[in-house]
Design an enzyme around this catalytic site. Structure first.
Site, PDB file in Angstrom:
ATOM      1  N   SER A  37      -3.796 -38.278 -48.479  1.00 28.20           N
ATOM      2  CA  SER A  37      -4.359 -37.174 -47.804  1.00 28.20           C
ATOM      3  C   SER A  37      -3.253 -36.015 -47.883  1.00 28.20           C
ATOM      4  O   SER A  37      -3.900 -34.829 -47.625  1.00 28.20           O
ATOM      5  CB  SER A  37      -4.538 -37.430 -46.255  1.00 28.20           C
ATOM      6  OG  SER A  37      -3.479 -37.823 -45.366  1.00 28.20           O
ATOM      7  N   SER A  53      -0.598 -41.851 -47.874  1.00 25.67           N
ATOM      8  CA  SER A  53      -1.027 -40.496 -47.987  1.00 25.67           C
ATOM      9  C   SER A  53       0.260 -39.636 -48.428  1.00 25.67           C
ATOM     10  O   SER A  53       0.096 -38.485 -48.755  1.00 25.67           O
ATOM     11  CB  SER A  53      -1.512 -40.043 -46.785  1.00 25.67           C
ATOM     12  OG  SER A  53      -2.994 -40.356 -46.483  1.00 25.67           O
ATOM     13  N   LYS A  62       2.263 -30.115 -44.288  1.00 25.65           N
ATOM     14  CA  LYS A  62       0.894 -30.539 -44.007  1.00 25.65           C
ATOM     15  C   LYS A  62       0.377 -29.959 -42.930  1.00 25.65           C
ATOM     16  O   LYS A  62       1.071 -30.011 -41.809  1.00 25.65           O
ATOM     17  CB  LYS A  62       0.867 -31.884 -44.139  1.00 25.65           C
ATOM     18  CG  LYS A  62      -0.417 -32.657 -44.332  1.00 25.65           C
ATOM     19  CD  LYS A  62      -0.304 -34.285 -44.281  1.00 25.65           C
ATOM     20  CE  LYS A  62      -1.702 -34.840 -44.670  1.00 25.65           C
ATOM     21  NZ  LYS A  62      -1.228 -36.419 -44.672  1.00 25.65           N
TER      22      LYS A  62
END
Lengths: 444, 47
Positions: free
Chosen positions: A150, A174, A75
């Site tokens: 996310s 997330s 990420k």
């Protein structure tokens, strides 16, 4: 696409090399990233170099363990030295990380191949991954839909076979929300179990890092590597007939899409048939979860973003900027009330777990929402997407209990549903053993 | 600060700053404040 364990067996049997596996992932990224926008930055040359090094080491007799030669996506909120950490925001233009995040260092030591940086909701401040300076990440199962967020690009990269595992972060869900939306396994370990140095913060007291994988044993291997440990032993499932689970029905099962509810109930039935005992449990102050979460996460995010909101507001995506501006109106006295409430919730989750091995509940009340949708219909109610997506996961960021989402079926449209298990604090390994047992029942 | 006073002040501030899209969000935050302040876990100097 292989799991980490399947790839490891083939790698050590010389049926595939790390370089070949990495090239296959790079090929899939080249073919598919325009469709799902999972990656912000592909580290082609560096990944190939790391993969060849992994092959050389293995040929020379050095085996670093389960992650040796495994392509892992990251990420884009974690620092990798020499590359930008964009957090999917133009606010971070010109950033170049001087050091690796601690968990990146651990992945390098474990022999992982860092294949690229994945898309996310800007600054991890959202649940859909659609508000990104690089455009929305999309769900590989249906690109008109969100992959969740996310860590949406991370989960999408696994489903699309662009990596064998991913590193995500979870402040209100997330890791678990995109795992439920995409059909992957997502682990949020106990709070403070994995280091967050070198990770762009959203809320330092709610932020967790953890893996997104194709299976529970793969999550175990990733977790061991992220801890900086040698992954020398396999994960052993807890016998299903010994499991004592508790469902917190009130609040957590009040607002569910019909098909998510049906999938959850049939999963419970399968676990009962397997011999697990399933009780009901309660969280007395559940209606305060969202207000407490909102005040703590907003207060923390406002402090971090205050300067850039003043100096470069136009570099944020408009929806994220507006919500960060909202965060600045939180009053100190309410923040303190939220901290007190957080302790109450922590004790209530501990009490619900007393006499049980884990709590079990859905991960996400709805299937992956359509990109751009601000509201969804549940029965006769029209619900706002963002608070709904956080509803079942944010409690365990407040309390710090480890939680994992694993696939438990699909809707009639083929959209994945997630089952969430929550264990005792500092008992992440026990939770993974339970999750492995549940995964075996649900996949049989 | 009472919630009503806070909301009135915040709405005026959002308007002044050219952020009218904050208005419905501030009203949602006010509702969250009410739930938080009504909770029985809050300490109170008068109790």
């Amino acid at each position: 696409m292989f799991t980490i364990e399947e790839f490891g067996r083939k790698l050590r049997a010389r049926e595939i090399s790390a370089a070949e596996m990495t090239d296959e992932c790079l090929r899939r990224i080249a073919d598919g990233n325009a469709r799902i926008n999972a990656f912000i930055h592909v580290m082609t040359d560096e990944a190939r170099r790391q993969a060849h090094e992994a092959d050389r080491e293995l040929a020379g007799g050095r085996d670093r363990g389960a992650l040796h030669g495994v392509p892992v996506s990251i990420k884009d909120i974690f620092d990798i030295r020499g590359t930008a950490t964009t957090a999917a925001s133009r606010v971070r233009d010109n950033h170049v990380a001087g050091h690796d995040a601690t968990v990146i260092t651990h992945l390098r030591h474990a022999g992982a191949v860092l294949i690229g940086k994945t898309n996310l909701h800007e600054f991890a401040f959202g649940t859909t991954s659609e508000d990104s300076a690089f455009g929305p990440a999309r769900n590989p199962i249906d690109p008109t839909r969100s992959p969740g967020g996310s860590s949406g690009g991370s989960a999408a990269s696994i489903v699309a076979g662009m990596a064998l595992a991913s590193l995500g972060s979870d402040t209100g869900g997330s890791i678990r929300i995109p795992s439920a939306a995409c059909g992957t396994v997502g682990l949020k370990p106990t709070y403070d179990e994995l280091p967050i140095e070198g990770v762009v913060p959203l809320s330092r007291t709610l932020d967790h890092v953890g893996p997104i994988t194709r299976s529970v044993p793969d999550a175990w291997h990733m977790q061991q590597a992220l801890l900086g440990r040698e992954a020398g032993r396999p994960l052993v499932a807890t016998p299903i007939s010994s499991l004592r689970l508790a469902v917190p029905r009130a609040y957590f099962c009040d607002l569910l899409d019909d098909e998510v509810r049906a999938t959850f109930e049939s999963s419970l039935e399968a676990l009962r048939k397997g011999g697990a005992r399933i009780d009901d449990a309660g969280i007395q102050h559940a209606k305060t979860i969202a207000p407490i979460y909102m005040h703590i996460s907003f207060g923390d995010a406002a402090a971090y973003h205050a300067t850039t909101l003043e100096t470069m507001p136009d570099r944020y995506t408009p929806p994220v900027r507006v919500r960060l501006e909202l965060a600045r109106y939180v009053l100190a006295e309410d923040y303190v009330r939220a901290l007190a409430g957080r302790e109450v919730l922590r004790r209530e989750v501990d009490a619900a777990l007393s006499g049980h091995d884990a709590l079990v509940l859905p991960s996400l009340p709805i299937p992956a929402p359509v990109i751009g949708a601000n509201f969804v219909q549940i029965g006769s109610a029209k619900e706002a997407v963002r608070p709904l997506m956080l509803r079942l996961t944010q409690l365990f960021n407040l309390t710090g209990h480890p939680a994992i989402s694993l696939p438990c079926g699909t809707t009639s449209a083929g959209l994945p549903c997630g089952l969430q298990l929550v264990g005792g604090r500092m008992h992440t390994e026990s939770l993974l053993r339970i999750a492995f047992a549940v995964e075996q029942v649900l996949s049989s | 600060m009472t919630i009503d006073t806070w909301l009135k002040t915040a709405l005026a501030d959002a308007e002044r700053r050219g952020l009218p899209e904050l208005k419905p969000l501030l009203e949602s935050l006010a509702q969250a404040m009410r739930t938080l302040r009504d909770a029985d876990f809050n300490e109170d100097a008068g109790r």
